[in-house]
Motif scaffolding. Structure first.
Motif, PDB file in Angstrom:
ATOM      1  N   LYS A  30      -3.347  11.568 -12.755  1.00  0.00           N
ATOM      2  CA  LYS A  30      -3.504  10.678 -13.915  1.00  0.00           C
ATOM      3  C   LYS A  30      -4.762   9.832 -13.766  1.00  0.00           C
ATOM      4  O   LYS A  30      -5.557   9.684 -14.704  1.00  0.00           O
ATOM      5  CB  LYS A  30      -2.295   9.754 -14.027  1.00  0.00           C
ATOM      6  N   SER A  31      -4.928   9.242 -12.586  1.00  0.00           N
ATOM      7  CA  SER A  31      -6.031   8.307 -12.387  1.00  0.00           C
ATOM      8  C   SER A  31      -7.381   9.010 -12.478  1.00  0.00           C
ATOM      9  O   SER A  31      -8.332   8.474 -13.050  1.00  0.00           O
ATOM     10  CB  SER A  31      -5.880   7.619 -11.025  1.00  0.00           C
ATOM     11  N   ARG A  35     -10.072   8.568 -15.657  1.00  0.00           N
ATOM     12  CA  ARG A  35     -11.458   8.161 -15.333  1.00  0.00           C
ATOM     13  C   ARG A  35     -12.453   9.218 -15.832  1.00  0.00           C
ATOM     14  O   ARG A  35     -13.514   8.892 -16.350  1.00  0.00           O
ATOM     15  CB  ARG A  35     -11.618   7.990 -13.821  1.00  0.00           C
ATOM     16  N   THR A 101      -4.074   2.273 -17.436  1.00  0.00           N
ATOM     17  CA  THR A 101      -5.460   2.745 -17.432  1.00  0.00           C
ATOM     18  C   THR A 101      -6.070   2.688 -18.833  1.00  0.00           C
ATOM     19  O   THR A 101      -7.255   2.377 -18.970  1.00  0.00           O
ATOM     20  CB  THR A 101      -5.556   4.193 -16.898  1.00  0.00           C
ATOM     21  N   PHE A 105      -9.088   0.252 -19.246  1.00  0.00           N
ATOM     22  CA  PHE A 105     -10.401   0.928 -19.218  1.00  0.00           C
ATOM     23  C   PHE A 105     -11.076   1.010 -20.590  1.00  0.00           C
ATOM     24  O   PHE A 105     -12.308   1.124 -20.652  1.00  0.00           O
ATOM     25  CB  PHE A 105     -10.279   2.360 -18.671  1.00  0.00           C
ATOM     26  N   ALA A 173      -4.269  -9.299  -9.779  1.00  0.00           N
ATOM     27  CA  ALA A 173      -3.070  -8.807 -10.481  1.00  0.00           C
ATOM     28  C   ALA A 173      -3.133  -7.303 -10.709  1.00  0.00           C
ATOM     29  O   ALA A 173      -2.104  -6.649 -10.882  1.00  0.00           O
ATOM     30  CB  ALA A 173      -2.901  -9.524 -11.815  1.00  0.00           C
ATOM     31  N   SER A 174      -4.335  -6.740 -10.728  1.00  0.00           N
ATOM     32  CA  SER A 174      -4.489  -5.295 -10.901  1.00  0.00           C
ATOM     33  C   SER A 174      -5.919  -4.884 -10.545  1.00  0.00           C
ATOM     34  O   SER A 174      -6.882  -5.474 -11.042  1.00  0.00           O
ATOM     35  CB  SER A 174      -4.201  -4.878 -12.341  1.00  0.00           C
ATOM     36  N   SER A 175      -6.024  -3.835  -9.736  1.00  0.00           N
ATOM     37  CA  SER A 175      -7.354  -3.276  -9.422  1.00  0.00           C
ATOM     38  C   SER A 175      -8.001  -2.698 -10.672  1.00  0.00           C
ATOM     39  O   SER A 175      -9.219  -2.479 -10.703  1.00  0.00           O
ATOM     40  CB  SER A 175      -7.206  -2.174  -8.376  1.00  0.00           C
ATOM     41  N   GLN A 176      -7.199  -2.422 -11.688  1.00  0.00           N
ATOM     42  CA  GLN A 176      -7.745  -1.781 -12.891  1.00  0.00           C
ATOM     43  C   GLN A 176      -8.736  -2.671 -13.633  1.00  0.00           C
ATOM     44  O   GLN A 176      -9.605  -2.178 -14.342  1.00  0.00           O
ATOM     45  CB  GLN A 176      -6.605  -1.365 -13.826  1.00  0.00           C
ATOM     46  N   PRO A 202      -5.351  -5.322  -5.260  1.00  0.00           N
ATOM     47  CA  PRO A 202      -4.513  -4.260  -4.698  1.00  0.00           C
ATOM     48  C   PRO A 202      -5.199  -2.899  -4.894  1.00  0.00           C
ATOM     49  O   PRO A 202      -6.283  -2.834  -5.492  1.00  0.00           O
ATOM     50  CB  PRO A 202      -3.242  -4.359  -5.539  1.00  0.00           C
ATOM     51  N   SER A 203      -4.560  -1.867  -4.418  1.00  0.00           N
ATOM     52  CA  SER A 203      -4.937  -0.483  -4.751  1.00  0.00           C
ATOM     53  C   SER A 203      -6.393  -0.157  -4.413  1.00  0.00           C
ATOM     54  O   SER A 203      -7.120   0.423  -5.216  1.00  0.00           O
ATOM     55  CB  SER A 203      -4.675  -0.203  -6.248  1.00  0.00           C
ATOM     56  N   HIS A 206      -7.922   3.189  -5.303  1.00  0.00           N
ATOM     57  CA  HIS A 206      -8.309   3.404  -6.705  1.00  0.00           C
ATOM     58  C   HIS A 206      -9.697   2.827  -6.988  1.00  0.00           C
ATOM     59  O   HIS A 206     -10.400   3.299  -7.882  1.00  0.00           O
ATOM     60  CB  HIS A 206      -7.272   2.777  -7.654  1.00  0.00           C
ATOM     61  N   GLU A 317       1.649   1.975  -6.157  1.00  0.00           N
ATOM     62  CA  GLU A 317       2.342   2.867  -7.098  1.00  0.00           C
ATOM     63  C   GLU A 317       3.341   3.789  -6.385  1.00  0.00           C
ATOM     64  O   GLU A 317       4.174   4.409  -7.040  1.00  0.00           O
ATOM     65  CB  GLU A 317       1.344   3.665  -7.949  1.00  0.00           C
ATOM     66  N   HIS A 340       2.167  -7.704  -7.034  1.00  0.00           N
ATOM     67  CA  HIS A 340       1.628  -7.288  -8.346  1.00  0.00           C
ATOM     68  C   HIS A 340       2.499  -6.261  -9.057  1.00  0.00           C
ATOM     69  O   HIS A 340       2.310  -5.998 -10.244  1.00  0.00           O
ATOM     70  CB  HIS A 340       0.191  -6.770  -8.176  1.00  0.00           C
ATOM     71  N   HIS A 344       3.824  -4.228 -13.326  1.00  0.00           N
ATOM     72  CA  HIS A 344       3.638  -2.790 -13.575  1.00  0.00           C
ATOM     73  C   HIS A 344       4.460  -2.369 -14.805  1.00  0.00           C
ATOM     74  O   HIS A 344       4.746  -3.195 -15.669  1.00  0.00           O
ATOM     75  CB  HIS A 344       4.032  -2.010 -12.326  1.00  0.00           C
TER      76      HIS A 344
HETATM   77  O1  LIG Z   1      -6.849   2.720 -11.412  1.00  0.00           O
HETATM   78  C1  LIG Z   1      -5.837   3.411 -11.465  1.00  0.00           C
HETATM   79  O2  LIG Z   1      -5.856   4.576 -11.898  1.00  0.00           O
HETATM   80  C2  LIG Z   1      -4.571   2.829 -10.997  1.00  0.00           C
HETATM   81  C3  LIG Z   1      -4.590   1.690 -10.225  1.00  0.00           C
HETATM   82  C4  LIG Z   1      -3.354   1.051  -9.721  1.00  0.00           C
HETATM   83  O3  LIG Z   1      -3.094  -0.063 -10.546  1.00  0.00           O
HETATM   84  P1  LIG Z   1      -2.797  -1.561  -9.957  1.00  0.00           P
HETATM   85  O4  LIG Z   1      -3.962  -1.936  -9.128  1.00  0.00           O
HETATM   86  O5  LIG Z   1      -2.588  -2.365 -11.181  1.00  0.00           O
HETATM   87  O6  LIG Z   1      -1.550  -1.408  -9.117  1.00  0.00           O
HETATM   88  C5  LIG Z   1      -2.167   2.001  -9.748  1.00  0.00           C
HETATM   89  O7  LIG Z   1      -0.981   1.318  -9.432  1.00  0.00           O
HETATM   90  C6  LIG Z   1      -2.070   2.696 -11.093  1.00  0.00           C
HETATM   91  O8  LIG Z   1      -0.981   3.575 -11.100  1.00  0.00           O
HETATM   92  C7  LIG Z   1      -3.322   3.520 -11.356  1.00  0.00           C
END
Ligand SMILES: O=C(O)C1=C[C@@H](OP(=O)(O)O)[C@@H](O)[C@H](O)C1
Ligand SMILES: C=C(OP(=O)(O)O)C(=O)O
Length: 428
Positions: A30-31, A35, A101, A105, A173-176, A202-203, A206, A317, A340, A344
């Motif tokens: 998915k990620s 992207r 995402t 994004f 709160a989210s790497s996104q 986090p993450s 990613h 995740e 975090h 989710h």
């Molecule tokens: O960038 C990505 O594709 C993702 C980053 C993570 O998010 P978080 O950093 O909000 O946990 C992950 O948990 C999510 O499933 C997908």
């Protein structure tokens, strides 16, 4: 129980009749798919994305990009994505579903066009944070209106371009949030320099995935500690192949630790930025074997596993499936580093504590994780809160629990519409 799920809509997860012995193919990441679609839309010329994931989240991404002005075609070889066009100043709506995402994004892409774009989705996405990202985009020149709740819905007034520059971002709160700025930065006039504040996101894998994919599309991102720099660049890539999703693979990889036997995951990449690659070390830590060769990953277990303490900050995740697994360990476990997860698909810490306890385990949610003390489990309805990874967690529990009824199994279609069939295949 989520608003639209009914108790009748359940899947009785199969009990393993004995040690597993199966070869499994999981769909695309998915990620990586989402992207690739974003970077393809930002590229000059068309990009063929091969072996993409086809699921709710990736369809939502393609739908969002179409609203923003990047069309696509499905071909026998994959999905052909056309470059983003500036648009005609129309007002459009982007449907987010519950896809983090897509929610994180695509707003930056909306700033590059001329449309007025309203972003909204499932009730659950209205509880997921976006404000640090929207504030950073505003500081870079975007015009955004939200309803002051820090979550969707919000509206981006596209200005046809974005100046870019240097910005501070709290991405705890989210790497996104960080990935979103970095992915779009090559299209900003002045690129972007992002200084992280507030602590480590986090993450981390990613974030590495974002940097790696930017390079593969022709950008030149760099990082010095907590400062990221992406200069303006003309992106181009004619062809991109998506790896199998190693997080989706988690329940299959971990099954032999519960049932004994062997599972092979075809096509496991030798080198990857995916967080799921860490599962190889986890299997070993818990007492199993994991071997990677040209055919993929082979995992062997004897049905016994050790209780442990895990910091899952980098691989959050994976938490639901690992928490389910640890209910079968020989002693208590602690999961930390994942505060975090309350933001989710659902509050995953609360959901896991409630649902695992209801089956007989002693599970409590802490400030940043879970404490799990195994106890004999009994059957019952396992509520899934519209969270695909809770369906996967329920499947793992069902391996040893008779009458484990997973509610609303179709919600797994967020990332793996064929999950239930693949799981039945695992068990012969
Ligand atoms: O960038 C990505 O594709 C993702 C980053 C993570 O998010 P978080 O950093 O909000 O946990 C992950 O948990 C999510 O499933 C997908
Ligand atoms: C957190 C997740 O998804 P999203 O991309 O919606 O953030 C996940 O897949 O576990």
């Amino acid at each position: 129980m989520p608003e639209h799920a009914t108790r009748e809509d359940v899947w009785t997860a199969p009990v393993a009749p004995g040690p597993v012995d199966a070869t499994i193919r999981v769909p695309g990441s998915k990620s990586i798919t989402n992207r690739a679609y974003v970077l393809a839309a930002l590229s000059a010329g068309q990009t063929l994305v091969r072996q993409p994931l086809d699921s709710r989240d990736t369809r939502l991404m393609l739908g969002a990009l179409a609203e923003l002005g990047a069309e696509h075609e499905r071909t026998p070889e994959g999905v052909l994505v056309h470059p983003l066009t500036p648009g005609d100043g129309a007002s459009v709506q982007v449907e987010l579903g519950n896809a983090g995402t897509v929610a994180r994004f695509t707003p930056a892409l909306a700033t590059l066009g001329t449309r007025t774009v309203r972003f909204d989705g499932d009730p659950a996405i209205r509880r997921r944070p976006v404000s640090p990202l929207l504030s950073a985009l505003s500081a870079l020149g975007a015009v955004i209106e939200d309803e002051g709740r820090g979550a969707p819905p919000f509206t981006v007034q596209g200005g046809g371009r974005l100046g870019g520059g240097t910005v501070e971002l709290d991405s705890t709160a989210s790497s996104q949030f960080l990935s979103a700025l970095l992915l779009a930065a090559p299209a900003f006039d002045g690129g972007a320099t992002v200084r992280l504040v507030g602590g480590a996101p986090p993450s981390e894998p990613h974030i590495a995935m974002t940097m790696d994919m930017l390079r593969r599309f022709g950008a030149d991102p760099s990082r010095e500690g907590s400062e990221f720099h992406v200069p303006h660049a003309d992106l181009r890539r004619t062809d991109f192949t998506v790896e199998p999703d190693l997080s989706t693979a988690a329940p299959f990889v971990l099954a032999p630790l519960v049932t004994g036997g062997t599972v092979r995951i075809a096509g496991w990449p030798e080198h990857t930025t995916q967080p799921g690659d860490w599962l190889r070390s986890l299997v070993r830590e818990l007492g199993g074997r994991a071997e990677l060769d040209d055919h993929g990953l082979t995992v062997t277990g004897d049905g016994r596993l050790r209780g442990t303490r895990l910091d899952l900050h980098e691989v959050g995740e994976l938490t639901p499936v690992i928490a389910a697994l640890l209910c079968f360990a020989d002693g208590p476990s602690v999961i930390a580093g994942v505060a975090h997860l309350r933001g989710h698909e659902t509050d995953r810490l609360a959901a896991l504590a409630t649902e695992l306890s209801a089956l007989g385990a002693e599970v409590t949610d802490t400030a940043d994780g879970l404490r799990i003390t195994p106890a004999p489990l009994h059957g019952g309805v396992f509520h899934t809160y519209d969270d695909h990874r809770l369906v996967m967690a329920g499947a793992v529990l069902g391996l040893r629990v008779t009458g484990l009824q997973v509610e609303n199994p179709a919600t797994v279609g967020k990332t793996f519409p064929g999950f239930v069939d693949a799981w039945q295949e695992l068990l012969g």
